[in-house]
Design an enzyme around this catalytic site. Structure first.
Site, PDB file in Angstrom:
ATOM      1  N   ASN A  47      -4.594 107.890  41.058  1.00  0.00           N
ATOM      2  CA  ASN A  47      -3.786 108.935  41.680  1.00  0.00           C
ATOM      3  C   ASN A  47      -2.505 108.392  42.318  1.00  0.00           C
ATOM      4  O   ASN A  47      -1.437 108.993  42.183  1.00  0.00           O
ATOM      5  CB  ASN A  47      -4.595 109.683  42.734  1.00  0.00           C
ATOM      6  CG  ASN A  47      -3.829 110.867  43.294  1.00  0.00           C
ATOM      7  OD1 ASN A  47      -3.455 111.773  42.563  1.00  0.00           O
ATOM      8  ND2 ASN A  47      -3.574 110.868  44.589  1.00  0.00           N
ATOM      9  N   TRP A  66      19.367 117.275  34.953  1.00  0.00           N
ATOM     10  CA  TRP A  66      18.241 116.519  34.388  1.00  0.00           C
ATOM     11  C   TRP A  66      18.611 115.948  33.021  1.00  0.00           C
ATOM     12  O   TRP A  66      19.172 116.642  32.179  1.00  0.00           O
ATOM     13  CB  TRP A  66      17.015 117.417  34.250  1.00  0.00           C
ATOM     14  CG  TRP A  66      16.494 117.970  35.546  1.00  0.00           C
ATOM     15  CD1 TRP A  66      16.555 119.273  35.957  1.00  0.00           C
ATOM     16  CD2 TRP A  66      15.832 117.248  36.593  1.00  0.00           C
ATOM     17  NE1 TRP A  66      15.969 119.413  37.201  1.00  0.00           N
ATOM     18  CE2 TRP A  66      15.518 118.189  37.617  1.00  0.00           C
ATOM     19  CE3 TRP A  66      15.481 115.913  36.771  1.00  0.00           C
ATOM     20  CZ2 TRP A  66      14.861 117.830  38.789  1.00  0.00           C
ATOM     21  CZ3 TRP A  66      14.825 115.554  37.950  1.00  0.00           C
ATOM     22  CH2 TRP A  66      14.519 116.496  38.935  1.00  0.00           C
ATOM     23  N   TRP A 102      11.279 116.757  34.782  1.00  0.00           N
ATOM     24  CA  TRP A 102       9.876 116.602  35.169  1.00  0.00           C
ATOM     25  C   TRP A 102       8.923 117.230  34.164  1.00  0.00           C
ATOM     26  O   TRP A 102       7.785 116.793  34.018  1.00  0.00           O
ATOM     27  CB  TRP A 102       9.646 117.200  36.560  1.00  0.00           C
ATOM     28  CG  TRP A 102      10.044 118.641  36.704  1.00  0.00           C
ATOM     29  CD1 TRP A 102      11.269 119.133  37.041  1.00  0.00           C
ATOM     30  CD2 TRP A 102       9.209 119.787  36.514  1.00  0.00           C
ATOM     31  NE1 TRP A 102      11.265 120.511  37.064  1.00  0.00           N
ATOM     32  CE2 TRP A 102       9.995 120.932  36.754  1.00  0.00           C
ATOM     33  CE3 TRP A 102       7.864 119.961  36.174  1.00  0.00           C
ATOM     34  CZ2 TRP A 102       9.508 122.238  36.659  1.00  0.00           C
ATOM     35  CZ3 TRP A 102       7.355 121.252  36.079  1.00  0.00           C
ATOM     36  CH2 TRP A 102       8.166 122.383  36.313  1.00  0.00           C
TER      37      TRP A 102
END
Length: 475
Positions: free
Chosen positions: A343, A308, A361
């Site tokens: 959404n 990441w 994330w």
């Protein structure tokens, strides 16, 4: 005998199990513990803080109709709550304190410490199930394990609903005047911002009106229209669910009222919205079963070995809505301007951050919590881990949204993009989804910060290598 009702994320008098249970046992005094430093630690967005403060004031008025006074205790953080509750219980002679359960780690610890502190003043804490229609831990496999796939969880949830769901509770009868006054002075330091109050007005009546309007006018078309951000086709009830001005159980009951009294009737729009409410419960069941999710750990531990990125420059471009991908930028600007995001776009932006930029994330999860009026740990964490392919029942790593195709499909005429990326408003036709280099230059709109095809190929390769490593270890 006086009773205390400790309000937390259940700021309502309708369908409130703790309040309904407490009222018949004697005069009730309501208490809310204001924990501003805890808000900071939990990344509670300014818009959500504003809504909470205004909802507590609205709650005081609603309780007033029942002759129940409300005391707001200024506790700074959860660490101060147990002693403050014990002191109030001692002062008013309360032997019972009622509250609704919360499932996050810090909230659980706070309730456990409060229970101990109350024992020291000869008072007992009584907890009631509230946040989910079916209590966490109730829906399990035949082997007694927690479901890790939503479709299987939903099937069993629906099967057990009639026997295991908590009943909807009416507003309890009022009590005699206690002679105890409200004390909301701890809220005085909060300045009301008109923009938040106008966008997200407080009060149970507001929440109920929005629910009723949605059920009467929009829910039947929900399945067909919910993915189009330019249309006002979603309930936008999530802020009221997040603070407990409305319960999931109330929403399910409202949906069932137009669904032949059932959670599954074949009415596609209603059934789809009910499914979304069950997703909300699913994420809370997961939080209850796997408390490490509260510690920002991936459900799949091996995914922490992925490379990441910690690229501040790319992250800032994403945060500011300057990635060069019009739909992603429009969505991020909607969040920054309104404290809410559609959404479908939450999935698009989350997948862009994690699968195109390959940024951790948890950076995105934190940013959303810092800005969303409906910030909710269970739903936010579940959504981010789904998008990043690190969580339970996550999207397969090789399924990666193409933001341009998402734009073409769900904002076909570019109305949403033009609303939030005004520099592109004069671009006609399909080029709104992917402006030419000359158009970008003329509009002062950034070039793409990442190439879609290359980024997707690299992400798939990293996940594939991780999977192969895991298979080799298991072998």
């Amino acid at each position: 005998m006086s009773q205390l009702v400790w309000f937390r994320s259940d700021l309502r008098i309708h369908d409130n199990p703790a309040l309904s249970e407490a009222m018949p046992h004697g005069d009730c005094i309501a208490v809310y513990c204001l924990c501003e430093k805890q808000w900071q630690a939990h990344d509670v967005a300014p818009a959500k803080r504003s809504l909470i403060v205004r909802q507590v004031k609205a709650l005081a008025e609603a309780l007033g109709e029942l002759n129940v006074p409300l005391k707001v205790l200024d506790c700074d953080s959860f660490d101060e709550v147990p002693a403050a509750l014990a002191e109030l219980a001692c002062a008013v002679g309360a032997e019972r304190v009622y509250t609704n359960e919360e499932y996050e780690l810090n909230e659980l610890k706070c309730a456990q410490q409060a229970e101990k502190a109350l024992v020291s003043v000869d008072a007992k804490l009584h907890t009631r199930h509230d946040q989910c229609a079916v209590a966490p831990g109730e829906v399990r496999t035949q082997q007694g394990d927690m479901y890790k796939v939503f479709s299987a969880f939903k099937k069993e949830y629906l099967r057990q609903f009639d026997s295991r769901s908590r009943k909807l509770m009416a507003v309890p009868d009022g009590q005699s005047v206690t002679g105890v006054d409200n004390d909301l002075s701890a809220l005085d330091r909060f300045e009301e911002r008109d923009v938040y109050a106008k966008q997200w007005p407080a009060g149970e009546d507001v929440a109920h009106d929005r629910l009723n309007d949605f059920i009467e006018e929009q829910v039947k078309a929900y399945s067909d229209k919910r993915d189009f951000p330019a249309q006002d086709a979603t309930s936008q009830l999530s802020p009221y669910l997040a603070i407990g001005a409305l319960s999931t159980r109330q929403c399910l009951q409202a949906a069932m009222s137009v669904n032949e009294g059932s959670l599954q009737s074949g009415r596609k729009g209603v059934d789809t919205w009910i499914s979304e409410l069950i997703w909300r419960d699913f994420y809370r069941h997961l939080l209850y079963a796997y408390p490490d999710l509260c510690r920002y750990r991936p459900f799949k531990p091996d995914t922490d070995r992925l490379p990441w990125r910690k690229d501040e420059k790319l992250f800032k471009a994403w945060c500011d809505g300057k990635t060069g991908y019009p739909l992603v930028d429009a969505a991020m600007r909607q969040l920054n301007e309104t404290s809410w995001m559609h959404n479908r776009l939450r999935m698009v932006t989350a997948m862009f951050l994690t699968k195109h930029l390959f940024i951790d994330w948890r950076w995105g999860e934190k940013y959303f919590m810092e800005h969303l009026v409906d910030g909710d740990l269970a739903s936010n964490n579940g959504g981010w881990q789904w998008s990043a392919s690190t969580g339970v029942d996550a999207v397969p790593y090789f399924r990666i949204f193409n933001p341009v195709r998402q734009s073409e499909r769900f904002d076909p005429d570019g109305a949403f993009i033009r609303r939030y990326v005004p520099e592109l408003k004069d671009i006609k036709g399909k080029e709104i989804h992917w402006p030419t280099d000359n158009q970008r230059k003329a509009c002062d709109y950034p070039v793409p910060i990442v190439d879609h095809a290359k980024a997707v190929a690299q992400t798939k390769q990293w996940f594939k290598e991780l999977s192969e490593t895991e298979e080799a270890v298991e072998a």
